[in-house]
Design a protein around this motif. Structure first.
Motif, short mmCIF file in Angstrom:
data_model
loop_
_atom_site.label_atom_id
_atom_site.label_comp_id
_atom_site.label_asym_id
_atom_site.label_seq_id
_atom_site.Cartn_x
_atom_site.Cartn_y
_atom_site.Cartn_z
N SER A 57 -111.90 -100.12 -73.13
CA SER A 57 -111.79 -99.18 -72.25
C SER A 57 -110.96 -99.34 -71.40
O SER A 57 -110.28 -100.02 -70.81
CB SER A 57 -113.51 -99.15 -72.50
OG SER A 57 -113.50 -97.35 -71.12
N GLY A 58 -109.83 -97.60 -71.13
CA GLY A 58 -109.30 -98.33 -69.98
C GLY A 58 -107.77 -99.34 -70.83
O GLY A 58 -106.54 -99.05 -69.96
N SER A 59 -107.81 -99.25 -72.28
CA SER A 59 -106.82 -99.92 -72.19
C SER A 59 -105.15 -99.41 -72.22
O SER A 59 -104.06 -99.47 -72.43
CB SER A 59 -106.39 -100.77 -73.50
OG SER A 59 -107.27 -99.53 -74.56
N GLY A 60 -105.42 -98.02 -72.44
CA GLY A 60 -104.77 -96.76 -72.09
C GLY A 60 -104.31 -96.31 -73.53
O GLY A 60 -103.16 -95.56 -73.55
N LYS A 61 -105.11 -96.48 -74.99
CA LYS A 61 -105.23 -95.60 -76.01
C LYS A 61 -104.99 -94.12 -75.48
O LYS A 61 -103.76 -93.49 -76.44
CB LYS A 61 -106.71 -96.43 -76.67
CG LYS A 61 -106.51 -97.65 -76.33
CD LYS A 61 -108.14 -97.60 -77.57
CE LYS A 61 -109.41 -96.58 -76.57
NZ LYS A 61 -109.73 -97.57 -75.57
N SER A 62 -105.71 -93.75 -74.82
CA SER A 62 -105.61 -92.10 -75.00
C SER A 62 -104.14 -92.00 -73.87
O SER A 62 -103.32 -90.65 -74.41
CB SER A 62 -106.48 -91.15 -73.91
OG SER A 62 -108.06 -92.03 -74.13
N THR A 63 -103.55 -92.50 -72.78
CA THR A 63 -102.42 -92.32 -72.19
C THR A 63 -101.01 -92.45 -73.75
O THR A 63 -100.13 -91.45 -73.05
CB THR A 63 -102.38 -93.94 -70.87
OG1 THR A 63 -103.35 -93.25 -70.30
CG2 THR A 63 -101.57 -93.11 -69.80
N TYR A 82 -99.27 -94.77 -63.04
CA TYR A 82 -100.03 -93.88 -62.78
C TYR A 82 -99.76 -94.35 -61.20
O TYR A 82 -100.78 -94.76 -60.80
CB TYR A 82 -101.62 -93.86 -62.91
CG TYR A 82 -101.86 -93.31 -64.57
CD1 TYR A 82 -101.65 -91.65 -64.29
CD2 TYR A 82 -102.62 -93.21 -65.78
CE1 TYR A 82 -102.15 -91.04 -65.54
CE2 TYR A 82 -103.12 -92.66 -65.80
CZ TYR A 82 -102.86 -92.04 -66.43
OH TYR A 82 -102.80 -90.71 -67.99
N VAL A 129 -99.87 -98.83 -66.19
CA VAL A 129 -100.24 -98.08 -67.41
C VAL A 129 -100.53 -98.57 -69.01
O VAL A 129 -101.04 -99.09 -69.55
CB VAL A 129 -101.28 -96.73 -67.83
CG1 VAL A 129 -102.78 -96.61 -67.74
CG2 VAL A 129 -101.22 -96.10 -66.41
N PHE A 133 -100.02 -98.37 -60.87
CA PHE A 133 -100.26 -98.57 -61.67
C PHE A 133 -99.97 -98.42 -63.11
O PHE A 133 -99.46 -97.08 -63.89
CB PHE A 133 -102.17 -98.33 -61.68
CG PHE A 133 -102.76 -98.82 -63.02
CD1 PHE A 133 -102.62 -100.11 -63.00
CD2 PHE A 133 -103.25 -97.89 -63.52
CE1 PHE A 133 -104.34 -100.37 -63.97
CE2 PHE A 133 -104.34 -98.35 -64.94
CZ PHE A 133 -104.08 -99.22 -65.30
N GLU A 164 -110.71 -90.31 -79.97
CA GLU A 164 -111.57 -90.18 -79.96
C GLU A 164 -112.68 -89.34 -80.42
O GLU A 164 -113.39 -88.33 -79.42
CB GLU A 164 -112.02 -90.74 -78.60
CG GLU A 164 -111.43 -92.08 -78.20
CD GLU A 164 -111.84 -92.90 -76.92
OE1 GLU A 164 -113.80 -93.38 -77.33
OE2 GLU A 164 -111.79 -93.59 -76.56
#
Ligand SMILES: Nc1ncnc2c1ncn2[C@@H]1O[C@H](COP(=O)(O)OP(=O)(O)OP(=O)(O)O)[C@@H](O)[C@H]1O
Ligand SMILES: [Mg+2]
Lengths: 432, 262
Positions: free
Chosen positions: B56-62, B31, B36, B34, B182
């Motif tokens: 949280s913020g580890s890039g799972k959704s991405t 990003y 990701v 950054f 999620e």
């Protein structure tokens, strides 16, 4: 804590509480007045002041209106009849009724034509406004512009027929190629329409207007409230799609399209409408081929449309921005392409959010059609300011005429506003 | 979380073929500046059920959003069902119609009824006749146990019902692969169970599933592989029993102790 808990806190309900009637609340006019008009001393004072104001207005306006004269043929005659008493001289409305509605040059034996077009307008817009009506009615809506053109302007029937044929050709071409490629379908459709118009134009002989079944009426003979209605309806229905296109273009990921839309919107919004209208009346002719006589009506329509489209675009952009990103992602994740997602998911919701703003622009646009009176078109206001007030018989009847104009515009604008409220309720599915 | 912790009774029967459904090789995403996702290599076989977890913020959704091109990756390759994900819009639309996705916030279309939500994509993307699309929709709505809500609007349904509609909506496209981001984290405990039950039923039918979730009970019961991500990398992956009972990396141990510790 401990000393308040002398008895056990454990509790078990052994039987269910039966349903009961709601409690009786006092009602009646006195109670209502106390609650709504005199709840606090300040509210009471406001109520009394408001009642006094209403009384003042009505006590001076009502006698004037009720005592009005409807049948004389000049202001002087009104004054003699009234003989010093307070009273309106509504005779100007009855005597100049046709001029107020149709202008002073439209041939009076042809009044039925715009009248009929006006009636048909309701049939044409009904399926657009009330989408529970059968969709088949939309066919008439599609034909209506050509019918209305033929009724109002008359002349050679070939003109609206060729125009219609061009539109049909374009639509058919678009329909059959859009599945393969949107750009091909769109551009091809536009080209097909122009080719049809060009070829069709060759078949309309010069002077066909003179031998036509329906006598041709030139645009400069249009006038009165009819002109306001025509400008209003045409410009609203053209500026909505244009505004949507501009709003989508402004969100586009293609930089060139985006820049064009932004510049267009910002430029048009930064210029007063009156300036655009002057441009339309004197300068726009330079942009068209020298020997083409692009009609003044058409030029004015272009300018008003462009003007309100810029505003509508900004309103719709607000609606688009208000949609959560999840809606775009939901549509994308199902495999809908850009056109489908926009048409089925994004626009229906964005437009719904934008309804109040769009109605605002539409009402403003409709009232702004009176500005054409400054470029010497004789719309309702132009008729009042010009031929009627300038005539010796009616010089000085301001209140009655301008009040009449106000009432006509109010009725239409109030109608639009009521419709939009109905529409918002009808479309409410969020059940908040 | 604790609620569903012990609902797993016996792990779902494994029906994994050796056909590759998704193949991700050397995938990187940034990003701006950054970084990701870093060097993601992942092969998902048909019928496999993978749970992805991580802080949280580890890039799972991405990661799972890259799979159906909701996010663009900058390096490496993603192949879904034999179709290489490139910037070609045709390929993207093809992949998206093969891959169903459920979001944390459902993303139902509020202006359409439940039934219309479910028939929209089949009618417009698959060109299914309306009647047939409605029958399919009712079939899947029955499957997620809400056929009686078909003519309501999403705003009239509870969160759990909405998420089940979202699952049904994806299923109506007859996807080969389902992605879940999620799906239960915006729901009350009671509704979590109804959504998880739906997902378990789906897994039992052999659907290939990639699921970002912190429902460890679900992972134990359904997954045949658990992937742990941190700071944009796949740190550890293993079969659920091994993963939970015997995590190898310190980072995983810490994460599991935090998430299961209370
Ligand atoms: N559009 C974006 N622009 C810039 N950074 C982003 C964007 N979306 C996510 N990020 C960053 O990328 C990282 C990974 O985000 P991602 O949403 O994949 O995390 P996640 O593992 O799903 O976390 P969570 O469990 O909270 O959902 C985060 O550090 C986030 O700040
Ligand atoms: Mg996430």
């Amino acid at each position: 804590m401990s000393d308040t808990q002398q008895h056990s806190v454990a509790f078990v309900r052994t039987e269910a509480i039966p349903e009961r009637e709601p409690p009786y609340t006092a009602s009646g006019p006195l109670k209502w007045m106390k609650d709504n008009l005199f709840a606090t001393p300040f509210n009471g004072i406001l109520t009394i002041v408001a009642v006094y104001l209403i009384y003042m207005i009505l006590s001076s306006a009502l006698p004037w209106m009720l005592n009005g004269i409807w049948t004389t043929s000049s202001l002087a005659e009104c004054r003699t009849v009234l003989d010093g008493a307070v009273g309106a001289c509504f005779s100007v409305l009855t005597e100049r009724w046709n001029q107020l509605l149709f202008g002073f040059k439209y041939p009076s034996e042809l009044y039925w034509r715009p009248g009929l077009a006006f009636m048909l307008l309701f049939v044409a817009i009904a399926p657009v406004l009330f989408f529970d009506l059968p969709r088949k009615l939309l066919i008439f809506t599609g034909l209506y512009p050509f019918i209305a053109y033929y009724l109002v302007w008359g002349g050679a029937i070939g003109v609206p027929l060729v125009a219609l044929a061009g539109c049909v050709a374009g639509a058919v071409f678009y329909q059959s190629f859009v599945a393969r490629n949107f750009a091909l379908g769109f551009l091809g459709g536009v080209i097909a329409a122009f080719v049809t118009w060009y070829i069709g134009g060759l078949f309309i002989p010069d002077g066909a207007n003179n031998t036509a079944w329906m006598r041709a009426v030139p645009s400069r003979d249009l006038g009165g409230f009819m002109l306001n209605m025509m400008l209003g309806v045409t410009c609203v229905s053209l500026s909505l799609p244009l505004g949507i296109a501009l709003a989508l273009g402004r969100q586009s990921s293609m930089p060139l399209i985006k820049v064009i839309c932004v510049v267009f919107i910002e430029f048009i919004r930064g210029v007063p409408l009156i300036t655009l209208l002057f441009v339309a009346s004197v300068m726009l002719a330079y942009f068209f081929p020298p020997d083409s006589t692009v009609d003044l009506f058409l030029r004015v329509v272009i300018m008003i449309t462009v003007f309100s489209a810029a505003y509508i675009a900004e309103v719709i952009r607000g609606g688009l921005a208000a949609l959560p990103k999840g809606q775009y992602e939901g549509a994308d994740s199902l495999g809908l392409d850009y056109a489908q997602a926009t048409r089925l998911i994004i626009l229906p919701q964005a437009l719904k959010i934008s309804i109040p703003g769009i109605v605002n622009v539409a009402v403003g646009l409709f009232k702004d059609t009176t500005l054409v009176s400054v470029i010497s078109m004789f719309d309702l206001v132009g008729m009042i300011r010009g031929p009627i007030l300038a005539s010796t018989a009616w010089n000085g009847v301001y209140w009655e005429l301008l009040g009449f104009a106000a009432v006509l515009f109010f009725v239409v604008c109030y109608g639009i506003s009521q419709y939009s409220q109905w529409l918002e309720r009808r479309l409410a599915t969020d059940h908040r | 979380m604790a609620m569903t912790e012990n609902m797993g009774t016996s792990p779902v029967e494994m029906k994994v073929s050796d056909e590759v459904a998704i193949s991700i090789q050397g995938m990187n995403k940034w990003y701006g500046t950054f970084h990701v996702l870093r060097d993601i290599d992942l092969t998902v076989y048909e019928g496999e059920r993978i749970v992805i977890c991580g802080p949280s913020g580890s890039g799972k959704s991405t990661l799972i959003r890259c799979i159906n091109a909701l996010e663009e990756h900058q390096a490496g390759s993603i192949t879904v069902d034999g179709t290489l994900l490139s910037s070609d819009l045709k390929n993207i639309d093809k992949i998206r119609s093969e891959v169903g996705m459920c979001f944390q916030h459902f993303n139902l279309f509020p202006h359409l009824t439940i039934l219309e939500n479910c028939t929209l994509a089949p009618i417009w993307v698959r060109k299914t006749p309306k009647k047939e699309a409605e029958e399919t929709a009712m079939h899947f709505l029955t499957k997620v146990k809400i056929p009686d809500q078909a003519n309501k609007y999403p705003g009239q349904l509870s969160g759990g019902q909405q998420q089940r509609v979202a699952i049904a909506r994806s299923l109506c496209m007859k996807p080969r692969i389902m992605l879940f981001d999620e799906p239960t984290s915006a729901l009350d405990p009671e509704m979590i169970k109804e959504v998880l039950d739906t997902m378990i039923a789906l897994a039992e039918e052999g659907m290939t599933m990639l699921c970002v979730t912190h429902e460890m009970g679900f992972a134990r019961q359904v997954a045949n592989r658990v992937i742990f991500m941190d700071a944009g990398q796949i740190v550890e992956q293993n079969e659920p029993e091994e993963f939970f009972n015997n995590p190898k990396s310190d980072r995983t141990q810490l994460f599991l102790s935090q998430i299961l510790g209370h």
